[in-house]
Scaffold this motif. Structure first.
Motif, short mmCIF file in Angstrom:
data_model
loop_
_atom_site.label_atom_id
_atom_site.label_comp_id
_atom_site.label_asym_id
_atom_site.label_seq_id
_atom_site.Cartn_x
_atom_site.Cartn_y
_atom_site.Cartn_z
N HIS A 237 -23.49 28.63 16.51
CA HIS A 237 -23.90 27.35 15.97
C HIS A 237 -25.32 26.97 16.40
O HIS A 237 -25.80 27.40 17.44
N VAL A 238 -25.98 26.18 15.56
CA VAL A 238 -27.31 25.64 15.88
C VAL A 238 -27.42 24.21 15.37
O VAL A 238 -26.73 23.83 14.43
N PHE A 239 -28.28 23.44 16.02
CA PHE A 239 -28.66 22.14 15.49
C PHE A 239 -30.04 22.30 14.87
O PHE A 239 -30.93 22.87 15.50
N VAL A 240 -30.22 21.84 13.65
CA VAL A 240 -31.54 21.94 13.04
C VAL A 240 -31.96 20.59 12.46
O VAL A 240 -31.12 19.77 12.08
N HIS A 241 -33.26 20.37 12.43
CA HIS A 241 -33.76 19.17 11.77
C HIS A 241 -33.89 19.43 10.29
O HIS A 241 -34.29 20.50 9.88
N ALA A 242 -33.55 18.45 9.49
CA ALA A 242 -33.66 18.62 8.05
C ALA A 242 -33.81 17.24 7.44
O ALA A 242 -33.19 16.28 7.90
N ASP A 243 -34.64 17.12 6.43
CA ASP A 243 -34.82 15.80 5.82
C ASP A 243 -33.70 15.47 4.86
O ASP A 243 -33.29 14.33 4.74
N ARG A 244 -33.23 16.47 4.15
CA ARG A 244 -32.12 16.20 3.25
C ARG A 244 -31.42 17.51 2.93
O ARG A 244 -31.92 18.59 3.26
N ILE A 245 -30.27 17.43 2.29
CA ILE A 245 -29.64 18.66 1.84
C ILE A 245 -29.34 18.55 0.36
O ILE A 245 -29.14 17.46 -0.18
N GLU A 246 -29.31 19.66 -0.27
CA GLU A 246 -28.93 19.70 -1.68
C GLU A 246 -27.70 20.56 -1.81
O GLU A 246 -27.64 21.65 -1.26
N LEU A 247 -26.74 20.05 -2.54
CA LEU A 247 -25.49 20.79 -2.66
C LEU A 247 -25.32 21.35 -4.06
O LEU A 247 -25.65 20.69 -5.04
N PRO A 248 -24.79 22.56 -4.14
CA PRO A 248 -24.45 23.09 -5.47
C PRO A 248 -23.29 22.27 -6.04
O PRO A 248 -22.55 21.63 -5.28
N PRO A 249 -23.14 22.24 -7.36
CA PRO A 249 -22.02 21.49 -7.95
C PRO A 249 -20.68 22.04 -7.47
O PRO A 249 -20.57 23.25 -7.20
N GLU A 250 -19.69 21.17 -7.37
CA GLU A 250 -18.42 21.64 -6.81
C GLU A 250 -17.64 22.52 -7.79
O GLU A 250 -17.75 22.38 -9.00
N SER A 251 -16.87 23.43 -7.23
CA SER A 251 -16.08 24.36 -8.03
C SER A 251 -14.85 23.64 -8.58
O SER A 251 -14.46 22.59 -8.08
#
Ligand code: SF4
Lengths: 437, 252
Positions: free
Chosen positions: B191-205
């Protein structure tokens, strides 16, 4: 008939299970095993709260609602016309896993109507637990209902796979049982309870000898009963509760205010409101039995067989025992602090700790979480009292301390136990939710 | 100690950086008027500003002194307090430490002292929120990975991480904290902690949609209509959590 799809079954079998009270996932601390799914947290975790404000922790469903029995208070009874469904064991096991992976739930709460025979019902439930534990290596929480009348061997097997087991005591007396649940008897209910208690005790000594002996319901045993459907007094219910804790070493007793769902001449009319305040008082009193060192006899006696609707049972005891108060918070022992309205288990412990370092004053007490609005009539701080009206007249105190019935936030019998013990005693509204008095 | 209340410390926002501020304050015998995270501060005022550099050796000295002088409980309290959303938490922590160095190990029993009370309340708030998130986190499966977003007030991720790492050790998953812009990522047992401004998710299955629908069915069915109690639901599950919760987000 077409095979019903899982969604349809889920709806029917959730609907049939929703009146069951206990949904707690507490009492077991089990770390996850690397690479496998699931763990259990002793404090219990609520994953959501339903529209009625109750905690949702477990996937609470029936295995089946196609009952052979005919208990008059129950919607699943044979003679009632209602939709019927039965899960296939693997179907339910898969659903549990998929819900669990998405962090919707802590685990499964499986109960069932009697399908065919108690043994057959137990076997169905057992296969669900088998698939989950043995095949999928599922480490989440499982609460299973023992079906009265089932073979001891089956109950034992269930207990070796589950975290908690319960047997519904259903109604608070044998007479009521006879009248409303003709196929059940006190004996058939108490037999599995006794068996579970004994198995837990035997298992404890096995575990001392062999550390890796399989665990039998590590989360203990609980029960529930319907109140308000039958004429028992609060006092007899509370004494029954006390007996159950002592005799069967139960972890919890749950109460369910009767909600009329069926017409029956032996039952309250359909438009009767569920006795929610009474249920609330029972939980408060139950709390006093388990954490505050009260006995049932102290809370209610011959002269007062029912709860005071205006005062919680702890306040009620306090106003009727002026000889005990006021107590000096800088000196009083823990047991006595616990008797003061407005001081809960957490604040009493904090008082003990803080007063070793400093002398406590009223401002300090507030910081420690004491609800002065109530407590100030019963305590002194460095010899001083600090309340608007100095009195120990029960009638006057009762007027000051009366609560407004059900707390606005409702009562949570299912809140995780640990958590509720260190809940801050904030304002009244929030405090009541946890059972702190 | 000179009370030059005009001096303001800026540090890099790390716990070690904060400990260096503590060192500075003690060695210079001064009480800063404020201690700001230079990356989070709205404005940098140069007047009276002191940039405190993070020096691991100094941080370590202060770090070691805490359990020695005030006990492990104080150490735990300070580390947790640093994760809270308490206003001016750095100053509050500094105030606590001044008292701690003075009174020693009894510090955590002095719950009626404002310096202690403030931290205890803030940490309780953090722990409560963290506990709620143990239950309220909702994962969606996207291509075999479980993904979740949260929007906490406090920086709860480090507190809840051990629970999820333990429970879902056989899965790949991610929890993204929108407020603090950190993500916990766990893949193949690391595991890691990372900085990120936002996430984008693929459409759900379709399968994901089906489980969400079933969960909503369960949720809608389990509540007892005759006992409906909105205020109770909201007391235990405040509305601000609903946005990320599959079963109630359509109710907002
Ligand atoms: S045995 Fe249980 S499910 Fe069947 S009618 Fe009686 S209470 Fe209902």
């Amino acid at each position: 008939m077409n095979a019903m799809d899982t969604m349809e079954k889920l709806r029917i079998l959730t609907d049939a299970a929703k009146y069951d009270v206990a949904c707690t996932s507490s009492g077991v601390d089990r770390m996850g095993t690397r690479g496998q799914l699931g763990s259990a947290a002793a404090a219990g975790i609520c994953h959501s709260f339903a529209s009625d404000g109750r905690c949702i922790s477990l996937l609470k469903v029936l295995m089946s609602n196609a009952c052979t029995y005919d208990c008059s208070y129950c919607l699943n009874r044979r003679t009632n016309e209602t939709e019927r469904a039965t899960f296939r064991p693997r179907e339910l096991a898969d659903l549990t896993i998929q819900f669990y992976r998405r962090n919707y739930i802590e685990g499964l709460f499986l109960s069932s109507a009697v399908v065919g025979t108690p043994d057959y019902t137990c076997e169905l439930m057992l296969s669900v637990l088998h698939i989950l534990r043995r095949e999928y290596r599922f480490g989440g929480y499982i609460h299973v209902k023992a079906i009265p009348g089932a073979d001891e061997r089956l109950i034992r097997e269930l207990g070796l796979l589950a975290d908690r087991m319960s047997v519904n005591i259903e109604l608070p007396s044998n007479e009521s049982l006879k009248r409303l649940a003709p196929q059940k008897t006190k004996e058939s209910i108490l037999a599995p309870m006794t068996q579970i208690r004994n198995s837990i005790m035997e298992n404890k000594s096995e575990l001392v000898q062999y550390r890796h002996a399989p665990q039998f319901v590590p989360g203990g045993q609980s029960t529930q009963m319907i109140i308000g459907a039958t004429p028992e007094t609060d006092r007899s219910i509370l004494r029954l509760t006390e007996g159950l804790y002592k005799k069967y070493a139960l972890k919890r007793v749950f109460y369910s205010a009767y909600m009329p769902l069926v017409e029956d001449r032996n039952l309250p009319a359909l438009d009767t409101a569920p006795p929610l305040l009474r249920e609330h008082r029972l939980y408060q009193a139950d709390w006093l039995l388990r954490f505050y060192g009260f006995t049932a006899e102290e809370i209610l006696d011959d002269a007062h067989p029912d709860f005071n609707p205006l005062l919680d049972p702890k306040c009620n005891w306090a106003v009727n025992h002026p000889e005990v108060f006021p107590v000096e918070v800088n000196r009083a022992p823990y047991e006595l602090l616990l008797r003061v309205p407005g001081i809960g288990v957490t604040s009493a412990r904090r008082i003990l700790r803080a007063r070793r370092e400093t002398k406590l004053d009223f401002d300090g007490l507030k910081k420690l979480g004491v609800v002065l609005k109530r407590a100030s009539y019963f305590i002194t701080c460095q010899g001083k009292m600090n309340c608007r009206i100095k009195t120990d007249d029960p009638a006057v105190l009762m007027g000051i301390l009366r609560d407004r019935g059900l707390p606005q936030g409702g009562f949570q019998p299912e809140m995780p136990e640990q958590l509720s013990l260190f809940q801050p005693t904030r304002e009244d509204g929030v405090k009541c939710l946890t059972g702190q008095l | 100690m000179s009370d030059r209340s005009t001096v303001v410390y800026y540090y890099d926002g790390s716990y070690d950086g904060f400990l260096c501020c503590v060192f500075e304050s003690f060695s210079e015998k001064e009480q800063p008027a404020a201690i700001y995270d230079m990356y989070a501060a709205d404005q940098l005022s140069l007047f009276g500003a002191k940039m405190i550099e993070t020096t691991p050796a100094l941080a370590l000295r202060v770090r070691d002194s805490i359990p020695n002088k005030m006990g492990l409980e104080a150490q735990d309290l300070l580390e947790k307090a640093f994760l809270t959303c308490l206003r001016d938490k750095e100053l509050c922590m500094l105030r606590f430490m001044r008292l701690g160095y003075k009174v020693g190990r009894g510090i955590c029993s002095r719950m009626t002292e404002p310096a202690v009370d403030t931290l205890l309340k803030a940490v309780k708030h953090l722990e409560r929120e963290a506990h709620l998130y143990l239950g309220f986190v909702r994962f969606s499966e996207c291509g075999g990975v479980l993904i979740s977003e949260i929007e906490p007030k406090n920086n709860v991720l480090p507190v809840i991480a051990p629970h999820f790492l333990n429970r879902f050790s056989g899965e790949d998953f991610m929890i993204f904290d929108r407020t603090n812009k950190v993500a916990l990522m766990y893949k193949d047992g690391e595991h890691v902690f990372v900085h990120a401004d936002r996430i984008e998710l693929p459409p759900e299955s379709p399968e994901e949609k089906e489980y969400r629908a079933m969960w909503r069915t369960f949720y809608d069915t389990i509540g007892i209509e005759g006992r409906r109690n909105e205020s109770c639901r909201r007391t235990h599950m405040p509305k601000r959590y609903w946005r990320q919760m599959t079963e109630v987000k359509h109710l907002i």
